[in-house]
Design a protein around this motif. Structure first.
Motif, PDB file in Angstrom:
ATOM      1  N   GLY A  51       0.710  -1.223  -0.095  1.00  0.00           N
ATOM      2  CA  GLY A  51      -0.063   0.060   0.056  1.00  0.00           C
ATOM      3  C   GLY A  51       0.698   1.160  -0.250  1.00  0.00           C
ATOM      4  O   GLY A  51       1.879   1.234   0.961  1.00  0.00           O
ATOM      5  N   ARG A  67      -2.513   3.844  -3.906  1.00  0.00           N
ATOM      6  CA  ARG A  67      -2.375   2.390  -4.594  1.00  0.00           C
ATOM      7  C   ARG A  67      -2.511   1.373  -3.545  1.00  0.00           C
ATOM      8  O   ARG A  67      -1.821   1.519  -2.392  1.00  0.00           O
ATOM      9  N   GLY A  68      -2.955   0.186  -3.822  1.00  0.00           N
ATOM     10  CA  GLY A  68      -2.831  -0.938  -2.883  1.00  0.00           C
ATOM     11  C   GLY A  68      -3.815  -1.093  -2.061  1.00  0.00           C
ATOM     12  O   GLY A  68      -4.950  -0.662  -1.990  1.00  0.00           O
ATOM     13  N   ARG A  69      -3.495  -1.950  -0.873  1.00  0.00           N
ATOM     14  CA  ARG A  69      -4.505  -2.515   0.146  1.00  0.00           C
ATOM     15  C   ARG A  69      -3.773  -2.084   1.476  1.00  0.00           C
ATOM     16  O   ARG A  69      -2.653  -2.020   1.414  1.00  0.00           O
ATOM     17  N   ASP A  70      -4.457  -2.115   2.678  1.00  0.00           N
ATOM     18  CA  ASP A  70      -3.949  -1.996   3.929  1.00  0.00           C
ATOM     19  C   ASP A  70      -3.832  -3.471   4.597  1.00  0.00           C
ATOM     20  O   ASP A  70      -4.265  -4.328   3.949  1.00  0.00           O
ATOM     21  N   ASP A  72      -5.901  -5.236   6.380  1.00  0.00           N
ATOM     22  CA  ASP A  72      -7.200  -5.894   6.420  1.00  0.00           C
ATOM     23  C   ASP A  72      -7.651  -6.192   4.865  1.00  0.00           C
ATOM     24  O   ASP A  72      -8.556  -6.765   4.631  1.00  0.00           O
ATOM     25  N   GLY A  73      -6.826  -5.705   3.918  1.00  0.00           N
ATOM     26  CA  GLY A  73      -7.137  -5.949   2.696  1.00  0.00           C
ATOM     27  C   GLY A  73      -8.082  -4.862   1.731  1.00  0.00           C
ATOM     28  O   GLY A  73      -8.400  -5.237   0.820  1.00  0.00           O
ATOM     29  N   ASN A  74      -8.271  -3.740   2.601  1.00  0.00           N
ATOM     30  CA  ASN A  74      -8.944  -3.050   1.994  1.00  0.00           C
ATOM     31  C   ASN A  74      -8.301  -1.884   1.110  1.00  0.00           C
ATOM     32  O   ASN A  74      -7.124  -1.714   1.126  1.00  0.00           O
ATOM     33  N   ALA A  75      -8.839  -1.054   0.158  1.00  0.00           N
ATOM     34  CA  ALA A  75      -8.226  -0.291  -0.638  1.00  0.00           C
ATOM     35  C   ALA A  75      -7.508   0.821   0.153  1.00  0.00           C
ATOM     36  O   ALA A  75      -8.413   1.270   0.874  1.00  0.00           O
ATOM     37  N   VAL A  76      -6.409   1.441  -0.017  1.00  0.00           N
ATOM     38  CA  VAL A  76      -5.802   2.513   0.524  1.00  0.00           C
ATOM     39  C   VAL A  76      -6.519   3.555   0.162  1.00  0.00           C
ATOM     40  O   VAL A  76      -6.706   3.754  -1.225  1.00  0.00           O
ATOM     41  N   THR A  77      -6.686   4.615   0.838  1.00  0.00           N
ATOM     42  CA  THR A  77      -7.402   6.061   0.409  1.00  0.00           C
ATOM     43  C   THR A  77      -6.448   7.134   1.145  1.00  0.00           C
ATOM     44  O   THR A  77      -5.651   6.823   1.857  1.00  0.00           O
ATOM     45  N   THR A  80      -6.683   6.510   5.046  1.00  0.00           N
ATOM     46  CA  THR A  80      -5.976   5.232   5.588  1.00  0.00           C
ATOM     47  C   THR A  80      -4.907   5.662   6.527  1.00  0.00           C
ATOM     48  O   THR A  80      -3.949   6.659   6.227  1.00  0.00           O
TER      49      THR A  80
END
Length: 490
Positions: A51, A67-70, A72-77, A80
């Motif tokens: 992420g 880009r990517g995920r945190d 927990d698998g959620n999209a980075v914003t 985040t």
């Protein structure tokens, strides 16, 4: 008809030229945006970061790239939460400057004046000033103060108390050495002078006035925080969610924030947000390189845009085992760049490239040296494991061949296995500077393939060495056992 292709090419050229002129006149920014996204994508491919949240500030505009995920698998914003590690030092220094502006202390006050409980087993400690603590010129050093103790101290008060039996490596104000404990001392100064906990002071006096509503801090590097997921360990492109390494982070690396809030933090340091919070002179002092401090200011560092250029920008990075980040801005152009990641890597390279791209400077090629290092370490681990397992399995044959060997020669033949076993124990020592079993824990978090190699050497080396000695002893007992004479019945 034969001139038609030539005419078409001329028309195409004119159209392209006209398009370029129109784009320039209209201030077209799509290529810069695309370049920023490409730089972030290239960084992720090189370092395997799960992420990334990045931003480029240019005047009133802010370009954000997520880009990517945190964990927990959620999209980075842009909201985040990330641990920002040593980027926190800029906030600790600002907290001190807030107290300076309020005439509660001076940068050149001795620490013992504002922190009466501060003691060290070195008479020179009374000369340490607040400025020297913030500029890493206090004389504190990893060589005399191990910061990687387990379990780590809880809170700034305990960190300061543990210095009572420590000595300085150099006289205060004479030599720079980046040392996290300096900023834990600064955090304790904030607590004592303000009468508030360090986290409460940051929240009420700094974060809330700046609108940084999703930002807070923890005492320990691995403490739970609401809304914060786990970071990642990345080895040869494989990312695994992992807890952060325990450690003391109060004042030196405990802040948790978001991309949106960190953009506000950079705008504050650029002087375009919260102008009434800190005097212009104090803000400028934070970004000014200090005497005898090398390239260090107060919670910030002066750095070049490219390796062979003179320092022209101000920035600071942050590195934990599973989180890294960096921020940088140009006082001359006002352009700033910010990178937050939930894994290891070199975010300072990405933030500097994002800034360089915006101001027209050349970007630095990105490469990950740990890719080769980790590959070599894993190959060595497999090779060493094969050799040591073979030595253990063939120990009986080895012993039978050396039953008649003299003791000095036997010791020499066992020496390689003994050396490998000892190597597994002490190999992390040269990396961190002093022998301590605590560094095994640090190595396991920061360089997992090296820890695996050391563990292989120690465990399998000891097994192979022990089995050879046991088999040699058994072979000797069999040789020395009396032979019973044969009888008529046999």
């Amino acid at each position: 008809m034969r001139f038609l292709p030539l005419r078409l090419s001329r028309v195409a050229s004119l159209l392209v030229l006209g398009g370029v002129l129109v784009a320039v006149l209209l201030g077209w920014t799509a290529p810069a945006h695309a370049t920023g996204e490409r730089l972030v994508d290239d960084y992720r491919s090189v370092y395997g970061a799960p992420g990334v949240a990045a931003a480029v500030i240019d005047g009133a505009s802010v370009e954000t790239i997520v880009r990517g995920r945190d964990g927990d698998g959620n999209a980075v914003t842009a909201r985040t939460r990330f641990r920002i590690a040593s980027m926190s030092k800029s906030m600790t220094a600002t907290a001190i400057m807030l107290l300076v502006d309020r005439d509660r202390l001076s940068l050149d006050d001795p620490v013992v004046k504002v922190l009466p409980d501060f003691r060290m087993a070195d008479p020179r400690f009374t000369g340490i000033t607040v400025r020297q603590v913030l500029s890493h010129t206090s004389g504190l050093s990893i060589s005399t103060n191990n910061e990687y103790v387990f379990p780590p101290p809880r809170g700034a008060r305990e960190i300061v108390a543990r210095l009572a039996d420590k000595v300085l490596a150099t006289a205060p104000g004479t030599h720079p050495e980046y040392h996290n404990t300096n900023y834990s001392i600064a955090a304790r100064i904030v607590e004592v002078v303000s009468g508030k906990s360090f986290d409460d002071f940051l929240r009420t006096e700094l974060f809330t006035p700046l609108g940084m509503t999703d930002t807070g801090s923890t005492l320990g590097c691995s403490d739970h925080a609401e809304g914060l997921t786990s970071g990642y360990e990345v080895v040869l492109g494989a990312a695994v969610a992992a807890p952060e390494m325990p450690g003391f982070c109060v004042g030196n690396g405990g802040v948790i924030s978001t991309l949106d809030d960190m953009v506000r933090w950079l705008r504050f340091n650029q002087g375009t947000l919260g102008a009434n919070l800190l005097s212009a002179a104090s803000l400028a002092e934070l970004h000014t390189v200090q005497p005898k401090a090398g390239d260090y200011a107060l919670g910030w560092q002066s750095r070049p845009v490219t390796a062979d250029a003179p320092p022209s920008v101000i920035g600071h990075g942050g590195t934990l085992a599973t989180w890294t980040g960096d921020m940088v801005f140009s006082p001359k152009t006002g352009v700033a760049a910010l990178v937050l990641t939930n894994s290891g890597g070199d975010p300072g390279l990405l933030s500097t490239n994002l800034l360089a791209e915006r101001i027209g400077a050349p970007a630095t090629p990105m490469s990950n040296p740990l890719t080769v290092v980790n590959a070599v370490l894993l190959a060595l681990t497999v090779g060493m494991a094969a050799l040591l397992v073979t030595a253990a399995v063939r120990a009986r044959r080895w012993a039978s061949r050396r039953r008649a060997a003299r003791r000095p020669r036997l010791v020499l033949r066992l020496a390689p296995l003994a050396l490998v076993t000892v190597l597994g124990v002490v190999l992390p020592t040269p990396i961190w500077g002093a022998f301590s079993f605590h560094y095994w824990i640090v190595t396991a978090w920061l360089l997992p393939p090296l820890a695996l190699f050391c563990l292989t050497c120690f465990v399998l080396g000891a097994v192979a060495l022990g089995r050879r000695l046991w088999c040699f002893r058994r072979a000797g007992q069999a040789t020395s056992a009396p032979v019973r004479p044969a009888t008529a019945d046999s």
